[in-house]
Design an enzyme around this catalytic site. Structure first.
Site, PDB file in Angstrom:
ATOM      1  CG  ASN A 138      -0.409  -0.008   2.367  1.00 58.82           C
ATOM      2  OD1 ASN A 138       0.998  -0.063   2.737  1.00 58.82           O
ATOM      3  ND2 ASN A 138      -1.028   0.146   3.826  1.00 58.82           N
ATOM      4  CG  ASN A 175       8.590   2.872   4.996  1.00 57.87           C
ATOM      5  OD1 ASN A 175       9.043   4.079   4.880  1.00 57.87           O
ATOM      6  ND2 ASN A 175       9.801   2.271   5.200  1.00 57.87           N
ATOM      7  CG  LEU A 207      -1.171  -6.803   2.825  1.00 56.44           C
ATOM      8  CD1 LEU A 207       0.174  -7.394   2.811  1.00 56.44           C
ATOM      9  CD2 LEU A 207      -2.251  -7.972   2.108  1.00 56.44           C
ATOM     10  CG  PHE A 222       9.544  -8.915   2.235  1.00 54.77           C
ATOM     11  CD1 PHE A 222      10.762  -9.201   2.880  1.00 54.77           C
ATOM     12  CD2 PHE A 222       9.087  -9.670   0.885  1.00 54.77           C
ATOM     13  CE1 PHE A 222      11.547  -9.956   2.131  1.00 54.77           C
ATOM     14  CE2 PHE A 222      10.173 -10.530   0.513  1.00 54.77           C
ATOM     15  CZ  PHE A 222      11.269 -10.484   1.113  1.00 54.77           C
ATOM     16  CE  LYS A 249      12.509  -0.096   7.096  1.00 54.52           C
ATOM     17  NZ  LYS A 249      13.509  -0.351   6.166  1.00 54.52           N
ATOM     18  CB  SER A 264      14.123  -8.456  13.209  1.00 57.46           C
ATOM     19  OG  SER A 264      15.207  -7.754  13.885  1.00 57.46           O
ATOM     20  CE1 TYR A 290       9.704  -4.315  12.898  1.00 61.88           C
ATOM     21  CE2 TYR A 290      11.801  -4.502  13.977  1.00 61.88           C
ATOM     22  CZ  TYR A 290      11.278  -4.723  13.075  1.00 61.88           C
ATOM     23  OH  TYR A 290      11.618  -5.465  11.867  1.00 61.88           O
ATOM     24  CE  LYS A 344       9.071  -7.782  11.749  1.00 63.12           C
ATOM     25  NZ  LYS A 344       8.184  -8.096  10.387  1.00 63.12           N
ATOM     26  CG  PHE A 347      21.816 -10.701  12.663  1.00 62.92           C
ATOM     27  CD1 PHE A 347      21.018 -12.089  12.195  1.00 62.92           C
ATOM     28  CD2 PHE A 347      22.328 -10.728  13.709  1.00 62.92           C
ATOM     29  CE1 PHE A 347      20.783 -12.929  13.101  1.00 62.92           C
ATOM     30  CE2 PHE A 347      22.294 -11.671  14.410  1.00 62.92           C
ATOM     31  CZ  PHE A 347      21.485 -12.751  14.395  1.00 62.92           C
ATOM     32  CG  ASP A 352      22.105   1.451  19.964  1.00 60.49           C
ATOM     33  OD1 ASP A 352      21.453   0.906  19.289  1.00 60.49           O
ATOM     34  OD2 ASP A 352      22.686   2.592  19.805  1.00 60.49           O
TER      35      ASP A 352
HETATM   36  P1  NAD Z   1      10.335  -1.346   4.150  1.00 62.19           P
HETATM   37  O1  NAD Z   1       9.323  -0.461   4.781  1.00 62.19           O
HETATM   38  O2  NAD Z   1      11.189  -0.981   2.841  1.00 62.19           O
HETATM   39  O3  NAD Z   1       9.342  -2.469   3.077  1.00 62.19           O
HETATM   40  C1  NAD Z   1       7.947  -2.976   3.914  1.00 62.19           C
HETATM   41  C2  NAD Z   1       7.048  -2.620   2.677  1.00 62.19           C
HETATM   42  O4  NAD Z   1       5.703  -2.971   3.393  1.00 62.19           O
HETATM   43  C3  NAD Z   1       6.933  -0.901   2.303  1.00 62.19           C
HETATM   44  O5  NAD Z   1       6.936  -0.920   1.140  1.00 62.19           O
HETATM   45  C4  NAD Z   1       5.328  -0.781   2.860  1.00 62.19           C
HETATM   46  O6  NAD Z   1       4.635   0.210   2.008  1.00 62.19           O
HETATM   47  C5  NAD Z   1       4.820  -2.053   2.984  1.00 62.19           C
HETATM   48  N1  NAD Z   1       3.549  -2.116   4.047  1.00 62.19           N
HETATM   49  C6  NAD Z   1       3.764  -1.916   5.354  1.00 62.19           C
HETATM   50  N2  NAD Z   1       2.545  -2.321   5.817  1.00 62.19           N
HETATM   51  C7  NAD Z   1       1.802  -2.822   5.068  1.00 62.19           C
HETATM   52  C8  NAD Z   1       0.487  -3.164   4.831  1.00 62.19           C
HETATM   53  N3  NAD Z   1      -0.386  -3.040   6.111  1.00 62.19           N
HETATM   54  N4  NAD Z   1      -0.312  -3.443   3.855  1.00 62.19           N
HETATM   55  C9  NAD Z   1       0.454  -3.321   2.748  1.00 62.19           C
HETATM   56  N5  NAD Z   1       1.795  -2.968   2.551  1.00 62.19           N
HETATM   57  C10 NAD Z   1       2.406  -2.727   3.833  1.00 62.19           C
HETATM   58  O7  NAD Z   1      11.029  -2.528   5.014  1.00 62.19           O
HETATM   59  P2  NAD Z   1      12.173  -3.646   4.709  1.00 62.19           P
HETATM   60  O8  NAD Z   1      13.291  -2.887   5.118  1.00 62.19           O
HETATM   61  O9  NAD Z   1      12.095  -3.910   3.248  1.00 62.19           O
HETATM   62  O10 NAD Z   1      11.716  -4.743   5.469  1.00 62.19           O
HETATM   63  C11 NAD Z   1      10.878  -5.742   5.075  1.00 62.19           C
HETATM   64  C12 NAD Z   1      10.506  -6.524   6.361  1.00 62.19           C
HETATM   65  O11 NAD Z   1      11.815  -7.103   6.894  1.00 62.19           O
HETATM   66  C13 NAD Z   1       9.733  -6.092   7.258  1.00 62.19           C
HETATM   67  O12 NAD Z   1       8.803  -6.992   7.945  1.00 62.19           O
HETATM   68  C14 NAD Z   1      10.723  -5.767   8.540  1.00 62.19           C
HETATM   69  O13 NAD Z   1      10.344  -5.854   9.790  1.00 62.19           O
HETATM   70  C15 NAD Z   1      11.925  -6.940   8.291  1.00 62.19           C
HETATM   71  N6  NAD Z   1      13.379  -6.608   8.812  1.00 62.19           N
HETATM   72  C16 NAD Z   1      13.886  -5.539   8.138  1.00 62.19           C
HETATM   73  C17 NAD Z   1      15.115  -5.138   8.686  1.00 62.19           C
HETATM   74  C18 NAD Z   1      15.785  -3.936   7.884  1.00 62.19           C
HETATM   75  O14 NAD Z   1      16.965  -3.560   8.790  1.00 62.19           O
HETATM   76  N7  NAD Z   1      15.402  -3.448   6.936  1.00 62.19           N
HETATM   77  C19 NAD Z   1      15.756  -5.908   9.552  1.00 62.19           C
HETATM   78  C20 NAD Z   1      15.015  -7.054  10.125  1.00 62.19           C
HETATM   79  C21 NAD Z   1      13.635  -7.335   9.672  1.00 62.19           C
HETATM   80  C1  WQD Z   2      23.565   0.378  13.972  1.00 66.70           C
HETATM   81  C2  WQD Z   2      24.778   0.961  15.043  1.00 66.70           C
HETATM   82  C3  WQD Z   2      23.746   2.668  16.462  1.00 66.70           C
HETATM   83  C4  WQD Z   2      23.014   5.813  13.478  1.00 66.70           C
HETATM   84  C5  WQD Z   2      18.054  -1.738  13.640  1.00 66.70           C
HETATM   85  C6  WQD Z   2      16.844  -2.609  14.657  1.00 66.70           C
HETATM   86  C7  WQD Z   2      16.577  -3.776  14.320  1.00 66.70           C
HETATM   87  C8  WQD Z   2      16.780  -4.289  13.006  1.00 66.70           C
HETATM   88  C9  WQD Z   2      18.109  -3.673  11.944  1.00 66.70           C
HETATM   89  C10 WQD Z   2      14.471  -4.434  12.049  1.00 66.70           C
HETATM   90  C11 WQD Z   2      24.255   1.036  16.262  1.00 66.70           C
HETATM   91  C12 WQD Z   2      24.726   3.201  15.401  1.00 66.70           C
HETATM   92  C13 WQD Z   2      23.250   4.445  14.101  1.00 66.70           C
HETATM   93  C14 WQD Z   2      23.736   6.706  13.734  1.00 66.70           C
HETATM   94  C15 WQD Z   2      25.004   5.698  15.057  1.00 66.70           C
HETATM   95  N1  WQD Z   2      15.797  -3.944  11.969  1.00 66.70           N
HETATM   96  N2  WQD Z   2      24.388   4.495  14.922  1.00 66.70           N
HETATM   97  N3  WQD Z   2      24.737   6.739  14.436  1.00 66.70           N
HETATM   98  O1  WQD Z   2      20.101  -0.511  15.922  1.00 66.70           O
HETATM   99  O2  WQD Z   2      21.561  -2.515  15.061  1.00 66.70           O
HETATM  100  O3  WQD Z   2      18.985  -2.362  14.456  1.00 66.70           O
HETATM  101  O4  WQD Z   2      17.904  -2.274  12.473  1.00 66.70           O
HETATM  102  O5  WQD Z   2      14.123  -5.635  12.369  1.00 66.70           O
HETATM  103  O6  WQD Z   2      15.471  -4.155  15.010  1.00 66.70           O
HETATM  104  O7  WQD Z   2      16.743  -1.966  15.873  1.00 66.70           O
HETATM  105  O8  WQD Z   2      20.725  -0.903  13.439  1.00 66.70           O
HETATM  106  O9  WQD Z   2      21.571   0.801  11.751  1.00 66.70           O
HETATM  107  O10 WQD Z   2      20.124   1.511  13.767  1.00 66.70           O
HETATM  108  O11 WQD Z   2      22.506   1.100  14.142  1.00 66.70           O
HETATM  109  O12 WQD Z   2      26.387   5.314  15.688  1.00 66.70           O
HETATM  110  O13 WQD Z   2      23.137   7.961  13.323  1.00 66.70           O
HETATM  111  O14 WQD Z   2      25.087   2.384  14.286  1.00 66.70           O
HETATM  112  O15 WQD Z   2      23.870   3.503  17.530  1.00 66.70           O
HETATM  113  O16 WQD Z   2      25.157   0.866  17.023  1.00 66.70           O
HETATM  114  P1  WQD Z   2      20.545  -1.635  14.830  1.00 66.70           P
HETATM  115  P2  WQD Z   2      21.085   0.651  13.169  1.00 66.70           P
END
Ligand code: NAD
Ligand code: WQD
Length: 340
Positions: A33, A36, A60, A82, A86, A126, A151, A155, A180, A300
């Site tokens: 949708n 983001n 969704l 996905f 987040k 995550s 958040y 998960k 990660f 952190d």
């Molecule tokens: P993202 O925000 O780029 O992508 C998520 C997409 O889902 C977006 O395009 C958003 O518009 C869509 N969306 C969200 N809610 C929706 C809904 N209710 N209906 C329809 N569409 C919806 O995020 P990403 O980084 O690609 O992350 C993808 C998945 O991976 C997420 O579940 C996130 O929690 C998980 N994840 C991401 C990271 C990361 O660091 N990027 C790390 C661990 C886990």
């Molecule tokens: C990485 C390191 C910061 C910004 C997050 C979510 C986690 C997962 C992955 C989704 C940390 C440092 C950051 C800045 C900095 N996402 N930092 N200056 O915190 O490991 O994880 O993303 O599931 O749930 O919490 O990632 O990229 O935010 O930070 O020094 O301006 O960089 O303190 O040590 P993080 P991050």
């Protein structure tokens, strides 16, 4: 075989569409949708793959809207889920939004999967589910500590719901992937992370600072008990993460019926400090990054990195890109976005 990718316009979803498009025999549809992301991502995907992806721009969490996707696609065989919100900080401020969005959408998809006999499901989880862990590296058998944010809890609850659903439905096959720190962008520079609001993650903050979108950035704390005092994380290239989804899907299809619920860590297995990430960026870009040392950021953990040997052994997954390649691709994408 038709696969629904939810969140297909998002960062990891779009890279996964690209990797799955390379494998013959898969038809892909998306549901996003754009809460983001933007529709333009699909034109970018087409530039790389030549494929037009049909996207349903539905929320969704809306059961009837989600149901329409399933009725229009009676041949749907699997889902890679996905779609979620987040941003950790935003979830602390608005937990209801996160519980509603992330859990209701999952509940709807599982309900519809059961109704429509869809048996393959991959869920984006995550490393945040491990909480403030001290035993490193973390493997899938490491006991989970308390999740630090709403958040993170969505998960954890999502994983549990899928596990219970698999127990109640032996024909349903699911894989949970615990990422990660996914970073970087597609090698072409055509697609990458698109932070709609100011980013909170380290790598987009670095590239936005280098591009002049932010004047300077802060290193959040240099007094951690680590080799240079900054936090340690496990950065892994988004295209390597995307490839793991293809392998996971193939594994589900080949192992239909055996071990119908499995969890895999996806990290490179290397701990890298914040200053090391900055140094890698400065090396590949030839620029001096404008950063200052700031205080610690609340919540952190000192250090976390993965033992991903299960994914290597069972899925045959090996993340290939090194830190400089991750930073180089992130910078290439930022330059495209910023027109530099
Ligand atoms: P993202 O925000 O780029 O992508 C998520 C997409 O889902 C977006 O395009 C958003 O518009 C869509 N969306 C969200 N809610 C929706 C809904 N209710 N209906 C329809 N569409 C919806 O995020 P990403 O980084 O690609 O992350 C993808 C998945 O991976 C997420 O579940 C996130 O929690 C998980 N994840 C991401 C990271 C990361 O660091 N990027 C790390 C661990 C886990
Ligand atoms: C990485 C390191 C910061 C910004 C997050 C979510 C986690 C997962 C992955 C989704 C940390 C440092 C950051 C800045 C900095 N996402 N930092 N200056 O915190 O490991 O994880 O993303 O599931 O749930 O919490 O990632 O990229 O935010 O930070 O020094 O301006 O960089 O303190 O040590 P993080 P991050």
């Amino acid at each position: 075989m038709k696969i629904l990718i939810t969140g297909g316009a998002g960062y990891i979803g779009s890279h996964t569409i690209i990797e799955l498009s390379k494998i013959p025999g898969f038809e892909i549809i998306s549901a996003d949708n754009f809460i983001n992301s933007t529709p333009e991502t699909f034109s970018r995907i087409k530039k790389i793959t030549g494929r037009e992806i049909k996207n349903y721009p539905v929320d969704l969490t809306d059961f009837n809207a989600a149901k329409l996707i399933f009725s229009e696609n009676p041949d749907l065989a699997g889902i890679i889920h996905f779609a979620a919100l987040k941003a950790v900080g935003e979830s602390v401020k608005n937990p209801v939004l996160y519980f509603r969005n992330n859990l209701n959408s999952l509940v709807n998809l599982l309900g519809l999967s059961s109704e429509k006999k869809i048996n393959y499901f991959i869920f984006s989880s995550s490393c945040t589910v491990y909480g403030n862990i001290r035993n490193l590296p973390v493997s899938e058998t490491t006991p989970l500590l308390k999740t630090e944010s709403p958040y993170g809890f969505t998960k954890l609850a999502g994983e549990r719901l899928i596990e219970d659903f698999c127990l109640s439905n032996p024909l349903f096959n699911a894989i949970v992937l615990r990422y990660f720190n996914p970073v970087g962008a597609h090698i072409s520079g055509t697609i990458g992370e698109l932070p709609i609001n100011a980013p909170n993650n380290l790598v987009p903050i670095i590239t936005q600072t280098a591009a002049g979108i932010q004047k300077k950035m802060f290193v959040h704390g240099t007094d951690y008990p680590t080799r240079d005092g900054t936090c340690i994380r496990d950065y892994v290239h988004v295209s390597d993460i995307a490839k793991a989804h293809v392998l996971a899907l193939q594994h589900l299809i080949e192992n239909n019926g055996n071990a119908n619920f499995e969890i895999f860590n996806l990290g490179k297995g290397l701990g890298v400090s914040v200053l090391e990430v900055i140094a890698a960026f400065e090396k590949i870009s030839g620029m001096k990054l404008n950063y200052e040392i700031g205080p610690r950021r609340a919540g952190d953990v000192d250090a976390i990195y993965s033992d991903s040997s299960k994914a290597e052994k069972i899925l045959g997954w090996k993340p290939l890109a090194g830190l400089e390649e991750m930073m180089g691709s992130a910078w290439k994408w930022q330059k495209v976005l910023s027109g530099i």
